[in-house]
Design an enzyme around this catalytic site. Structure first.
Site, short mmCIF file in Angstrom:
data_model
loop_
_atom_site.label_atom_id
_atom_site.label_comp_id
_atom_site.label_asym_id
_atom_site.label_seq_id
_atom_site.Cartn_x
_atom_site.Cartn_y
_atom_site.Cartn_z
N TYR A 194 20.91 -39.25 -2.27
CA TYR A 194 20.04 -40.19 -2.98
C TYR A 194 18.95 -39.49 -3.80
O TYR A 194 18.34 -40.10 -4.67
CB TYR A 194 19.29 -41.07 -1.96
CG TYR A 194 20.04 -42.26 -1.41
CD1 TYR A 194 21.37 -42.52 -1.73
CD2 TYR A 194 19.39 -43.15 -0.55
CE1 TYR A 194 22.02 -43.62 -1.19
CE2 TYR A 194 20.03 -44.26 -0.03
CZ TYR A 194 21.36 -44.49 -0.35
OH TYR A 194 21.98 -45.59 0.17
N CYS B 73 15.32 -42.16 6.32
CA CYS B 73 15.54 -41.44 5.08
C CYS B 73 14.21 -41.44 4.32
O CYS B 73 13.71 -42.51 3.93
CB CYS B 73 16.61 -42.18 4.28
SG CYS B 73 16.93 -41.50 2.65
N CYS C 209 13.05 -34.24 4.74
CA CYS C 209 14.33 -34.93 4.53
C CYS C 209 15.07 -34.84 5.86
O CYS C 209 15.14 -33.75 6.45
CB CYS C 209 15.12 -34.25 3.43
SG CYS C 209 16.86 -34.74 3.35
N1 DGL Z 1 18.15 -37.91 4.50
C1 DGL Z 1 17.48 -38.21 3.32
C2 DGL Z 1 15.99 -38.06 3.34
O1 DGL Z 1 15.43 -38.06 4.39
C3 DGL Z 1 18.19 -38.42 2.05
C4 DGL Z 1 18.70 -37.24 1.35
C5 DGL Z 1 19.49 -37.59 0.13
O2 DGL Z 1 20.37 -38.44 0.22
O3 DGL Z 1 19.20 -36.99 -0.91
O4 DGL Z 1 15.36 -37.93 2.31
#
Ligand code: DGL
Length: 269
Positions: free
Chosen positions: A43, A74, A176
């Site tokens: 994302y 996330c 992340c």
């Molecule tokens: N696990 C994610 C976060 O904590 C998302 C990472 C991604 O999809 O770029 O930001």
């Protein structure tokens, strides 16, 4: 009959499994539904409105499952749309934010690693600004979450150090949830401790549920076995079920093998 408290946990892919693991440890009586939108991961460089569209699709599924609370496990989705999600759904939506506060309490020079969206967010800027005594370096990592996703779910090889900026710090914030799988490697690379929001988010969930259901007891010893296996679902088949994710979910192999029970599915609607 005793009410079963249902909790939804969402991430763009496998990263939120690290948060699920902490929540299962903290609240073994709850029934957890995990959804990973690995069809659209990563994302981190997508427009916030598109992320909101994907997140809302998952939240609608959670609503249909009757969840009592949802965690956006996330940081990127939280930065993109947590407020909008809170306004749109009837259950509490708990966001995830980089563990800046615990790092600032004990460190002077802190590196914050995050996706481009999280790193550039007003939310993170405001958070970091609350601790002027600490010197923060915020570094966007455009490729790492995707590389971790491909490594854990597809078996692609990954050299973490190729993605990390060099520097001297006394603390590194893993902004992340994907990065948490590699916290030992990252700590070794920088020779300092790392901070992540997993335990803090599980504590927050406990407090939200205790307020919502005052007659229920959410206090546990942290080592109880989960009473219910979490339901884990991805919308794109993982070539390899993320084994490292499984290891995060329990201490014994027996629990690990039983937790991967996919009995819900969601489509992108
Ligand atoms: N696990 C994610 C976060 O904590 C998302 C990472 C991604 O999809 O770029 O930001």
């Amino acid at each position: 009959m005793k009410k079963i408290v249902r909790v939804g946990i969402f991430d763009s892919g496998v990263g939120g499994l690290t948060v699920l693991a902490e929540c299962v440890r903290k609240l073994p009586d709850c029934l957890f539904y995990y959804m990973g939108d690995n069809l659209h991961a990563p994302y981190g460089s997508l427009p916030p409105d598109l992320i909101a569209h994907y997140v809302f699709a998952a939240l609608r599924r959670f609503a249909r499952l009757g969840t009592d609370a949802v965690i956006l496990a996330c940081n990127t989705a939280t930065a993109a749309c947590a407020e909008r999600a809170r306004a749109a759904f009837p259950f509490p939506v708990i966001g995830m934010e980089p563990a800046v506060r615990p790092a600032a309490e004990v460190c002077r020079h802190v590196l914050v690693l995050a996706t481009p969206l999280t790193a550039g967010s007003d939310r993170l800027r405001a958070l970091v600004g609350r601790f002027p005594q600490t010197d923060f370096t915020v570094c966007p990592l455009p490729g790492l979450a995707g590389a971790i996703e491909r490594s854990l779910a597809r078996g692609e090889s990954l050299t973490i150090s190729d993605h990390l900026p060099k520097g001297q710090y006394d603390g590194v914030v893993l902004g992340c949830t994907h990065y948490v799988f590699f916290r030992d490697e990252i700590a070794r690379f920088y020779g300092c401790r790392t901070f992540d929001g997993g335990v803090g988010t599980a504590n927050r969930l406990q407090s939200v549920l205790s307020h919502r259901f005052p007659s229920m007891d959410f206090g546990t010893d942290d080592h109880a076995r989960p009473k219910q296996n979490p339901n884990i679902c991805f919308n794109k088949k993982c070539k390899e079920m993320p084994k490292k994710g499984v290891f995060f979910l329990g201490k014994s192999r027996k629990i690990n093998e039983s937790v991967y029970h996919t009995n819900i599915c969601f489509k992108n609607n």
